[in-house]
Structure formats: C-alpha cells, structure tokens
Design a protein around this motif. Structure first.
Motif, PDB file in Angstrom:
ATOM      1  N   UNK A   1       0.818  -1.220   0.000  1.00 35.01           N
ATOM      2  CA  UNK A   1       0.000   0.000   0.000  1.00 35.01           C
ATOM      3  C   UNK A   1       0.852   1.270   0.000  1.00 35.01           C
ATOM      4  N   UNK A   2       2.112   1.165   0.383  1.00 39.86           N
ATOM      5  CA  UNK A   2       3.020   2.322   0.402  1.00 39.86           C
ATOM      6  C   UNK A   2       3.713   2.552  -0.937  1.00 39.86           C
ATOM      7  N   UNK A   3       3.773   1.551  -1.791  1.00 41.59           N
ATOM      8  CA  UNK A   3       4.560   1.643  -3.015  1.00 41.59           C
ATOM      9  C   UNK A   3       4.179   2.795  -3.934  1.00 41.59           C
ATOM     10  N   UNK A   4       2.895   3.098  -4.153  1.00 47.79           N
ATOM     11  CA  UNK A   4       2.597   4.235  -5.040  1.00 47.79           C
ATOM     12  C   UNK A   4       3.199   5.552  -4.546  1.00 47.79           C
ATOM     13  N   UNK A   5       3.181   5.789  -3.256  1.00 50.96           N
ATOM     14  CA  UNK A   5       3.772   7.021  -2.719  1.00 50.96           C
ATOM     15  C   UNK A   5       5.284   7.021  -2.890  1.00 50.96           C
ATOM     16  N   UNK A   6       5.902   5.870  -2.765  1.00 51.85           N
ATOM     17  CA  UNK A   6       7.352   5.787  -2.884  1.00 51.85           C
ATOM     18  C   UNK A   6       7.836   5.989  -4.309  1.00 51.85           C
ATOM     19  N   UNK A   7       7.021   5.626  -5.287  1.00 49.67           N
ATOM     20  CA  UNK A   7       7.454   5.722  -6.677  1.00 49.67           C
ATOM     21  C   UNK A   7       7.178   7.083  -7.306  1.00 49.67           C
ATOM     22  N   UNK A   8       6.398   7.912  -6.643  1.00 53.76           N
ATOM     23  CA  UNK A   8       6.067   9.225  -7.187  1.00 53.76           C
ATOM     24  C   UNK A   8       7.333  10.051  -7.410  1.00 53.76           C
ATOM     25  N   UNK A   9       7.426  10.681  -8.571  1.00 51.95           N
ATOM     26  CA  UNK A   9       8.533  11.563  -8.950  1.00 51.95           C
ATOM     27  C   UNK A   9       9.883  10.860  -9.059  1.00 51.95           C
ATOM     28  N   UNK A  10       9.888   9.587  -9.338  1.00 49.41           N
ATOM     29  CA  UNK A  10      11.145   8.879  -9.557  1.00 49.41           C
ATOM     30  C   UNK A  10      11.751   9.288 -10.891  1.00 49.41           C
ATOM     31  N   UNK A  11      13.067   9.413 -10.921  1.00 52.00           N
ATOM     32  CA  UNK A  11      13.782   9.619 -12.181  1.00 52.00           C
ATOM     33  C   UNK A  11      14.154   8.286 -12.801  1.00 52.00           C
ATOM     34  N   UNK A  12      14.279   7.278 -11.961  1.00 53.02           N
ATOM     35  CA  UNK A  12      14.677   5.962 -12.439  1.00 53.02           C
ATOM     36  C   UNK A  12      14.317   4.892 -11.438  1.00 53.02           C
ATOM     37  N   UNK A  13      14.345   3.666 -11.918  1.00 49.40           N
ATOM     38  CA  UNK A  13      14.006   2.523 -11.074  1.00 49.40           C
ATOM     39  C   UNK A  13      15.047   1.435 -11.302  1.00 49.40           C
TER      40      UNK A  13
END
Length: 181
Positions: free
Chosen positions: A73-85
């Motif tokens: 449930x936390x993953x969408x917030x963590x991925x916001x505004x990522x430059x890369x993965x």
C-alpha cells in the motif's frame, strides 16, 4: 548540479540492500546477516559522471524499498517523482524471474518512465551458474556479483545513471523551452 532520485525496489532477500550499500560506499564489507528491509531506507551519495556536460557531481538518492507485500500500500507514494528505477532480483529464484514483468509494469510503466530509466540487476551469488534473464532489448541488465567483480558492477550502474541524467535533462530542457515559447 543535476539531482537524480533513484529508487531501488523489489524482492526481499534479493540483495538490494547490499547493492545499495556498495554503490553508496555505506559499508566497508560485503555480506553479513540477512535482515529484510522494513518499509523503506534511503541512502544518498554523490558520484562523478564523466559524460555530464558540466562535469558536476551527480547527487543520487537510492530508496531501498521492501519487496514484502505487506508494504504494497506504500509503493505508489514511494514511486512518485522517480527519475529511475532499479529492479533487483535473484535470478536463481524462478518465481522472481516470472514476476519481473509485473514489477516492471508497477514501478516503471505506470510512472511513465522510459526503458532507459530502468535497469534490472541480476544479483548473483558466486558460481551460481544461472541463465541470464531474457529482457527487453532496450532494457539494461547488470549481472551483479559483488564478490567477484565489484567495480564492474559500479561502472555498469554509472552507465545507467548517465542514461537517466540524459533523459531527465532533455525533459527539463523541453519544459523550459515550452515556457519560453
């Protein structure tokens, strides 16, 4: 100077924390007792990317995110505004090989990132002898074995960072030109 925010994701017990510690020079030694990441852990460091036009250090923040589904449930917030993965997986575990496409969809495609903004890291134990992951032709795969060739892993990661810097810089320049015109 350019600031890059990269978030590592994926799979408990795949070696992503060891990799993040190595890339950021956070630890003097490799290995140790396995302790799963609880939620997220951030590690920041600077690196000099030779191809950057102004030769400024690149500031990188790695978000070492737990792959445990209890944190999903936390993953969408963590991925916001990522430059890369950076997707780290253990290629000797068949279930992780099967799940790569789902993780790619969740963390890369849904964020609108290009393939060049993602890298797969096949984190291996020495002499594992496992096959390479059949990836997308445009997706970089790093074969990571920190015990046998750590500096090659670092250089491949810096090559990936250079690609991310290029994509993000071009995007910023387009945004600036659209404001001017």
């Amino acid at each position: 100077s350019f600031k890059s925010l990269l978030k590592t994701h994926l799979f408990h017990s795949s070696g992503k924390t060891v990799l993040a510690n190595f890339l950021s020079d956070t630890t003097e030694r490799l290995g140790g007792e396995y302790r799963p990441t609880q939620g997220v852990r951030m590690v920041s460091f600077e690196c000099d990317l030779e191809s950057s036009s102004d030769h400024q250090p690149c500031e990188v923040t790695l978000w070492d995110c737990s792959g445990n589904f209890k944190f999903e449930s936390c993953w969408p917030a963590l991925t916001t505004d990522s430059c890369g993965v950076v997707l780290v997986y253990n290629p000797t575990v068949p279930s992780q090989l099967r799940e790569i496409e789902s993780w790619f969809s969740m963390f890369v495609s849904s964020q609108g990132l290009q393939d060049t903004q993602c890298v797969l890291v096949a984190h291996r134990q020495p002499d594992s002898g496992c096959p390479d992951f059949p990836s997308r032709p445009s997706l970089m795969v790093i074969q990571s074995n920190l015990e046998e060739n750590p500096e090659a892993v670092r250089q491949h990661f810096y090559t990936y960072l250079q690609k991310v810097v290029k994509v993000v810089t071009e995007s910023r320049e387009r945004d600036e030109m659209s404001i001017i015109t």
